[in-house]
Design a protein around this motif. Structure first.
Motif, PDB file in Angstrom:
ATOM      1  N   LYS A  37       0.845  -1.193   0.000  1.00  0.00           N
ATOM      2  CA  LYS A  37       0.000   0.000   0.000  1.00  0.00           C
ATOM      3  C   LYS A  37       0.883   1.247   0.000  1.00  0.00           C
ATOM      4  O   LYS A  37       1.821   1.340   0.791  1.00  0.00           O
ATOM      5  CB  LYS A  37      -0.902   0.009   1.232  1.00  0.00           C
ATOM      6  N   PRO A  38       0.576   2.200  -0.882  1.00  0.00           N
ATOM      7  CA  PRO A  38       1.447   3.370  -0.972  1.00  0.00           C
ATOM      8  C   PRO A  38       1.088   4.512  -0.028  1.00  0.00           C
ATOM      9  O   PRO A  38      -0.080   4.778   0.243  1.00  0.00           O
ATOM     10  CB  PRO A  38       1.261   3.821  -2.426  1.00  0.00           C
ATOM     11  N   ILE A  39       2.146   5.161   0.447  1.00  0.00           N
ATOM     12  CA  ILE A  39       2.046   6.507   1.008  1.00  0.00           C
ATOM     13  C   ILE A  39       2.473   7.399  -0.149  1.00  0.00           C
ATOM     14  O   ILE A  39       3.589   7.275  -0.649  1.00  0.00           O
ATOM     15  CB  ILE A  39       2.985   6.698   2.210  1.00  0.00           C
ATOM     16  N   VAL A  40       1.582   8.241  -0.611  1.00  0.00           N
ATOM     17  CA  VAL A  40       1.861   9.105  -1.752  1.00  0.00           C
ATOM     18  C   VAL A  40       2.257  10.482  -1.217  1.00  0.00           C
ATOM     19  O   VAL A  40       1.515  11.088  -0.443  1.00  0.00           O
ATOM     20  CB  VAL A  40       0.624   9.219  -2.678  1.00  0.00           C
ATOM     21  N   LEU A  41       3.436  10.938  -1.620  1.00  0.00           N
ATOM     22  CA  LEU A  41       3.897  12.278  -1.244  1.00  0.00           C
ATOM     23  C   LEU A  41       3.516  13.213  -2.380  1.00  0.00           C
ATOM     24  O   LEU A  41       3.943  13.017  -3.520  1.00  0.00           O
ATOM     25  CB  LEU A  41       5.410  12.284  -1.036  1.00  0.00           C
ATOM     26  N   THR A  42       2.707  14.216  -2.077  1.00  0.00           N
ATOM     27  CA  THR A  42       2.155  15.054  -3.143  1.00  0.00           C
ATOM     28  C   THR A  42       1.920  16.487  -2.664  1.00  0.00           C
ATOM     29  O   THR A  42       1.904  16.754  -1.450  1.00  0.00           O
ATOM     30  CB  THR A  42       0.834  14.435  -3.686  1.00  0.00           C
ATOM     31  N   GLU A  99      -4.632   3.717   0.338  1.00  0.00           N
ATOM     32  CA  GLU A  99      -3.412   4.525   0.374  1.00  0.00           C
ATOM     33  C   GLU A  99      -3.595   5.701   1.310  1.00  0.00           C
ATOM     34  O   GLU A  99      -4.701   6.030   1.714  1.00  0.00           O
ATOM     35  CB  GLU A  99      -3.005   5.011  -1.022  1.00  0.00           C
ATOM     36  N   VAL A 100      -2.477   6.346   1.623  1.00  0.00           N
ATOM     37  CA  VAL A 100      -2.470   7.580   2.401  1.00  0.00           C
ATOM     38  C   VAL A 100      -1.696   8.597   1.580  1.00  0.00           C
ATOM     39  O   VAL A 100      -0.704   8.256   0.930  1.00  0.00           O
ATOM     40  CB  VAL A 100      -1.800   7.368   3.779  1.00  0.00           C
ATOM     41  N   ARG A 101      -2.163   9.839   1.593  1.00  0.00           N
ATOM     42  CA  ARG A 101      -1.462  10.905   0.882  1.00  0.00           C
ATOM     43  C   ARG A 101      -0.952  11.920   1.891  1.00  0.00           C
ATOM     44  O   ARG A 101      -1.712  12.402   2.729  1.00  0.00           O
ATOM     45  CB  ARG A 101      -2.389  11.569  -0.127  1.00  0.00           C
ATOM     46  N   LEU A 102       0.328  12.211   1.809  1.00  0.00           N
ATOM     47  CA  LEU A 102       0.943  13.217   2.673  1.00  0.00           C
ATOM     48  C   LEU A 102       1.194  14.456   1.825  1.00  0.00           C
ATOM     49  O   LEU A 102       1.836  14.393   0.785  1.00  0.00           O
ATOM     50  CB  LEU A 102       2.245  12.698   3.270  1.00  0.00           C
TER      51      LEU A 102
END
Length: 193
Positions: free
Chosen positions: A9-14, A47-50
């Motif tokens: 599962k991705p942590i997306v840095l955006t 996913e989680v987006r930071l």
């Protein structure tokens, strides 16, 4: 945008805030990374987006959240165009490992491929993407930063699985076998192939 994997599962840095559908947004500056990891591991969240406003600081700020382990690895092709895979922890993977002392990352990648597979005569063709994943060792989370290189070799000798590293198989896989192997591989490896 960067993706850091917790299992698959991705942590997306955006820099973009989007409506939460199947994921959650958090501010990078104030997020508790332990809670994010727990949430990804224990819920159906995809996913989680930071979020951070400065794209140039996204990765740098994130990498300060946990200790980093630097590694180098190879996507190795033989003369037939087959790709060198290892089988470890019941998954197909590419050979890689941690940097030692003050060796260059290129030297690390070549050394690790040779140690884990027995393949030598390796030549780096070009750098590939850098991948990021979070793992737990001795009860503490860490971020593995792996610098990947496309390599080639004319090696046709005996393949050696480095059993003390948990590797049970080393194989050259053709295109069809690679597609099959990717069904039982890691998200980062799928990105590289």
């Amino acid at each position: 945008m960067y993706k850091v994997f917790v299992n698959d599962k991705p942590i997306v840095l955006t820099t973009k805030v989007e409506q939460e559908i199947g994921f959650k947004n958090y501010l990078l500056n104030t997020v508790h990374i332990g809670k994010v990891i727990k949430e990804l591991n224990n819920t159906s969240l995809k996913e989680v987006r930071l979020i951070h406003k400065d794209p140039d600081k996204l990765l740098k700020k994130f990498l300060k959240k946990l200790p980093n382990v630097i590694a180098g690895g190879g996507k190795v092709f033989n003369d037939k165009g087959d790709i060198l895979f290892i089988y470890r922890n019941d998954k197909w993977d590419l050979p890689k490992g941690k940097i030692e002392g003050n060796e260059s990352i290129e030297r690390t990648a070549i050394r690790e491929v040779t140690e884990e597979t027995g393949v030598n005569g390796l030549e780096i063709v070009k750098p590939l993407e850098t991948t990021y994943h979070i793992f737990k060792r001795n009860g503490k989370h860490r971020i593995k930063v792996t610098y990947w290189f496309e390599m080639k070799t004319s090696f046709s000798g005996y393949l050696y699985a480095q059993e003390e590293e948990g590797i049970t198989k080393v194989e050259w896989l053709n295109e069809e076998q690679t597609i099959e192997a990717l069904e039982n591989s890691y998200a980062n490896i799928k990105l590289l192939i």
